[in-house]
Design a protein around this motif. Sequence first.
Motif, mmCIF file in Angstrom:
data_model
loop_
_atom_site.group_PDB
_atom_site.id
_atom_site.type_symbol
_atom_site.label_atom_id
_atom_site.label_comp_id
_atom_site.label_asym_id
_atom_site.label_seq_id
_atom_site.Cartn_x
_atom_site.Cartn_y
_atom_site.Cartn_z
ATOM 1 N N SER A 22 0.611 -1.195 -0.440
ATOM 2 C CA SER A 22 0.225 -0.408 0.199
ATOM 3 C C SER A 22 0.913 0.865 0.389
ATOM 4 O O SER A 22 2.150 1.383 0.708
ATOM 5 N N PHE A 25 -1.281 9.065 -0.032
ATOM 6 C CA PHE A 25 -2.624 9.100 1.181
ATOM 7 C C PHE A 25 -3.742 9.723 0.095
ATOM 8 O O PHE A 25 -4.594 10.299 0.800
ATOM 9 N N HIS A 27 -7.246 10.035 -0.556
ATOM 10 C CA HIS A 27 -8.648 9.436 -0.114
ATOM 11 C C HIS A 27 -9.493 8.573 -1.659
ATOM 12 O O HIS A 27 -11.034 8.506 -0.344
ATOM 13 N N ASP A 30 -6.931 3.301 -4.744
ATOM 14 C CA ASP A 30 -6.510 2.136 -3.579
ATOM 15 C C ASP A 30 -4.489 2.079 -4.448
ATOM 16 O O ASP A 30 -4.902 1.950 -5.591
ATOM 17 N N LYS A 319 -12.629 7.652 1.666
ATOM 18 C CA LYS A 319 -11.846 6.899 2.751
ATOM 19 C C LYS A 319 -11.772 7.425 3.936
ATOM 20 O O LYS A 319 -11.551 8.706 3.868
ATOM 21 N N HIS A 321 -10.042 6.703 8.178
ATOM 22 C CA HIS A 321 -9.542 5.644 9.129
ATOM 23 C C HIS A 321 -9.252 5.842 10.016
ATOM 24 O O HIS A 321 -8.403 5.626 11.255
ATOM 25 N N ARG A 322 -10.795 6.657 10.839
ATOM 26 C CA ARG A 322 -11.229 6.572 12.471
ATOM 27 C C ARG A 322 -12.192 7.183 11.863
ATOM 28 O O ARG A 322 -13.096 8.282 11.385
ATOM 29 N N HIS A 325 -13.981 10.698 11.125
ATOM 30 C CA HIS A 325 -12.712 11.928 10.034
ATOM 31 C C HIS A 325 -13.492 12.708 9.378
ATOM 32 O O HIS A 325 -13.269 13.159 9.116
#
Length: 357
Positions: A22, A25, A27, A30, A319, A321-322, A325
Amino acid sequence: MADLLRIANEFDINGTAISAESYGFGHINDTYIVVTDTGVRYILQRVNNNVFKNVEQLMGNIESVTSFLRKGINCSCECLTLVLRKNGKSFLKEDDKYYRVYNFIEDAVTYQTVSEPVHFYYSGVAFGRFQRQLAEFPAEALFEVIPNFHNTKSRYADFEKAVEQDVCNRAASVKAEIEFAKARKSDASVLVDMLEKGELPLRVTHNDTKLNNVMLDIKTGTPKCVIDLDTVMPGLLLYDFGDSMRFGTNPAAEDEKDISKVYCDLNLFEQYSRGFLEECGDMLTENEIKMLPFSAKIMTYECGIRFLTDHLNGDTYFKIHRGNHNLDRCRTQFKLVADMEQKMDKMNDIIKNIINK
Ligand code: ADP
Ligand code: GN1
Ligand code: MG
């Protein structure tokens, strides 16, 4: 990983892919870095077909834009280069997933925030040059991959719908943000109306000009390559200028939780403006020049309402990640909007000084 290696080997790469990790960064897509047994590196991407509904047409856009750019290169920059498959196609479709491979731009970096102001100056040079290089590109040859992408009025309508539907019952907990957005509703139509009235020219634009979509030379900081061409479409030059300012004038991260760290750094605003206008200033109309500072604010506002809309809709687009976000991202954007509103006169003075030099 085995699957990614097999997929990478479907493309006409140098050697055989032996690792895939991967990377980056972004959004949306992939992204993976692939290394082959001959030591050559590539970027493998799975294109997000939830966001991009017509990947084949999108790839057609990238093929035509990159070949046009390549012909016009007259500097030390590179152009994003697709690696084709052995059958000549630029992508692989498998189980409704789409993959593509790019040459890896070596000796270059992308930054997530500006550490050296000169990097932001060079980012302005890169996107100003990109604008100029595409000035003669036939806009009608481009497929509109995301209709109304920077139509702030229609983004506002999406936001209102998300508040109304409130599918995740989150609206009550973000009242302050909703009010902030609503208080600026009239701003959402300014550029759209000017475009409709013929007061701003439609051009071919990048539409996603954040700092991490330009690769700078690792040693000199000079522009190496503009990347992330998924959203190249007809648009306003102000979208490109404004979106760079949105991301790059803020010394904090786009998702910084401590919003006291978020503000618009006017020195950075000046650096980028100089770089951008040195490259393409002579192309701009009077109205474009006049609206440059406003575009920074409106693109930040638009991105803020997009993050808020996605938070309300249950995080289906960007995307995350928490938890929360997208809400954290929305808050940084709105803090930046408020700060830009305070600094609008100074931003106007900076542009006037550059233009009158
Ligand atoms: P997204 O649409 O998800 O933002 P990008 O195309 O911007 O995807 O790629 C994500 C990151 O991968 C970039 O910010 C950059 O760091 C890296 N990257 C993309 N393309 C290349 C390339 N050709 N060479 C080197 N790095 C790349
Ligand atoms: C997305 O793909 P990426 O991460 O460079 C988004 C932009 C937003 C940006 C906010 C296709 O950009 O419009 O401004 O996130 N791209 C798309 O950081 O929606
Ligand atoms: Mg990107």
